[in-house]
Scaffold this motif. Structure first.
Motif, PDB file in Angstrom:
ATOM      1  N   PRO A 162       0.806  -1.220   0.000  1.00  0.00           N
ATOM      2  CA  PRO A 162       0.000   0.000   0.000  1.00  0.00           C
ATOM      3  C   PRO A 162       0.842   1.276   0.000  1.00  0.00           C
ATOM      4  O   PRO A 162       1.891   1.336   0.635  1.00  0.00           O
ATOM      5  N   VAL A 163       0.347   2.265  -0.733  1.00  0.00           N
ATOM      6  CA  VAL A 163       0.846   3.650  -0.683  1.00  0.00           C
ATOM      7  C   VAL A 163      -0.347   4.506  -0.320  1.00  0.00           C
ATOM      8  O   VAL A 163      -1.414   4.325  -0.913  1.00  0.00           O
ATOM      9  N   PRO A 164      -0.256   5.481   0.578  1.00  0.00           N
ATOM     10  CA  PRO A 164       0.888   5.811   1.396  1.00  0.00           C
ATOM     11  C   PRO A 164       1.434   4.584   2.160  1.00  0.00           C
ATOM     12  O   PRO A 164       0.657   3.729   2.596  1.00  0.00           O
ATOM     13  N   PHE A 165       2.759   4.572   2.286  1.00  0.00           N
ATOM     14  CA  PHE A 165       3.420   3.511   3.051  1.00  0.00           C
ATOM     15  C   PHE A 165       2.830   3.525   4.465  1.00  0.00           C
ATOM     16  O   PHE A 165       2.836   4.546   5.146  1.00  0.00           O
ATOM     17  N   ASN A 166       2.267   2.364   4.884  1.00  0.00           N
ATOM     18  CA  ASN A 166       1.586   2.332   6.182  1.00  0.00           C
ATOM     19  C   ASN A 166       2.017   1.091   6.974  1.00  0.00           C
ATOM     20  O   ASN A 166       2.997   0.420   6.610  1.00  0.00           O
TER      21      ASN A 166
END
Ligand code: FAD
Ligand code: UDP
Length: 388
Positions: free
Chosen positions: A97-101
């Motif tokens: 996933p982006v934003p990097f979470n």
């Protein structure tokens, strides 16, 4: 000679269309809208392609806002399809996933190491917090620093080089701050309370916005051929025009680029159709370490169109804008030098008491659609207060 119109609006994107509607409806003005392209909607324009897939010709547009006034206003002209945008980065073939979470963290480092890092991150910044990559890189803890390097290298550096031809340190920090590291398991691209897609698309929304007896739209007209900005003021078709003139194009073009061109990035869109229902895993896949394109969007995820036999994707490739007529200036390159050049054009425009610069191009800003709608409503509030 008398003018037939009270107000002139140049450009039929969100800025121009909302301003025209407000001036016609709220202030009872006769408004002429001149649009250079052969269609309304500006960069939010959508249409079915040759395969019948609804596409966004100028790049994928997902509506999201925290501004209730904007949401309520647009809701007069469209119903909404509930859509929460999710983006993954393709990192050497693996997707995260982006934003990097926190989910990305686990995918990148494995559960055990991720748990230890998560604890450190939350102790440093707090749960559910957003931290920009530049801020994260200032963290002195060696484990956090190693993580920041990983995210920088695998999410930001190459994507930013492709998009801007500059590194994350060289561009305006607000740009990478749009996609922070998110200490959460919420994997949506936006967290705004109102997000979605116009149920029937953007173009019908614009048709309704501009459908008012006080509004006349002329397409395929470059306003610069009809408008003169002379020593004595503004003329339209050779006749002095004293009503509000709202200009939503690039401001350097309005003054024949007399101080030089304002720098922009442009985009090339490669549309491809495939005989499969879906081609990729998400609405948008960012190519953060490889390929020449920055991202690929598959429109059917966004629009919800049901079409089992085929799908259309768009690859986005960024280039320097040269000013050639077939190019579109998409992104202002915001830095102190360019802002100073913009300010010179702004000062020229300010010589005309009835000329207003409105919109992403005219204001040389990185505005989302909702910000533009808000700006247009605010400008019309001001004009109403002035009795203009
Ligand atoms: P525009 O939409 O550019 O409209 C300006 C209009 O003025 C154009 O139609 C142009 O032809 C016309 N014009 C210019 N000069 C003249 C002239 N001389 N005579 C006549 N007409 C003229 N925002 C979001 O909220 N969500 C998103 O997902 C999103 N995705 C985006 C993706 C991309 C690739 C890009 C580039 C932008 C995206 N945006 C998104 C931002 C969004 O496109 C803008 O906020 C919005 O379109 C700005 O509206 P505007 O009216 O200011 O400008
Ligand atoms: N960015 C990045 N990697 C990503 C996503 C974004 O480096 O996977 C950076 C890049 O500099 C980009 C900026 O963050 O220009 C803003 O991204 P956003 O998705 O908001 O851009 P837009 O949709 O406006 O093109």
């Amino acid at each position: 000679m008398q003018n037939t119109y009270d107000c002139l609006v140049i450009g039929a994107g969100f800025a121009g269309a909302v301003a025209a509607r407000e001036l016609a409806e709220r202030a009872g003005k006769r408004v002429l809208v001149l649009e250079r392209r052969g269609h309304i909607g500006g960069n939010a324009y959508d249409l079915p392609d040759e395969h019948g897939v609804l596409i966004h010709q100028y790049g994928p547009h997902i509506f999201h806002t925290a501004n209730k006034r904007v949401f309520d206003y647009l809701s007069r002209f469209t119903q909404w399809r509930d859509y929460q945008h999710r983006v993954v980065a393709n990192v050497h073939g693996a997707e995260m996933p982006v934003p990097f979470n926190l989910t990305s963290l686990e995918l990148a480092f494995g559960r055990e190491k991720a748990a230890a890092l998560e604890e450190k991150l939350i102790a440093a910044y707090g749960a559910e917090k957003k931290v920009t990559i530049l801020e994260l890189r200032r963290n002195a803890d060696p484990d956090v620093a190693a993580l920041a390097d990983y995210v920088y290298e695998n999410v930001f550096l190459h994507y930013t080089m492709k998009q801007w031809d500059q590194s994350p340190e060289e561009i305006d920090p607000n740009t990478t701050a749009r996609v922070p590291v998110f200490l959460s398991r919420d994997d949506r691209y936006f967290q705004d309370p109102w997000q979605g897609m116009p149920l029937e698309g953007y173009t019908p929304l614009f048709e309704r916005l501009l459908d008012h007896p006080g509004i006349t739209v002329e397409l395929g007209v470059d306003a610069r051929e009809r408008l003169t900005l002379g020593e004595d003021g503004v003329t339209l078709d050779g006749v002095p025009f004293t009503g509000p003139v709202i200009y939503t194009g690039a401001v350097d073009e309005l003054f024949a680029c007399r101080f030089g061109r304002l720098p922009y990035r442009t985009l090339e869109f490669r549309f491809e159709n495939y005989p499969v229902e879906f081609w990729q895993s998400h609405g948008t896949v960012n190519y953060t370490v490889s390929e020449e394109w920055t991202r690929i969007t598959e429109f059917k995820y966004l629009t919800g169109q049901v079409k089992p036999e085929c799908t259309t994707i768009a690859k986005e490739i960024s280039h320097a804008y040269t000013g050639a007529p077939e190019e579109t200036p998409y992104y202002a390159i915001i830095n102190p030098e360019n802002n100073a050049l913009y300010a010179r054009y702004q000062a020229l425009a300010a010589r005309y008491g009835n000329l207003y610069l409105l919109g992403r191009l005219a204001e040389y800003k990185y505005y989302n659609m909702d910000a533009i709608v808000a700006r247009a409503l605010e400008l019309c509030d001001t004009l109403a207060e002035k009795g203009a």
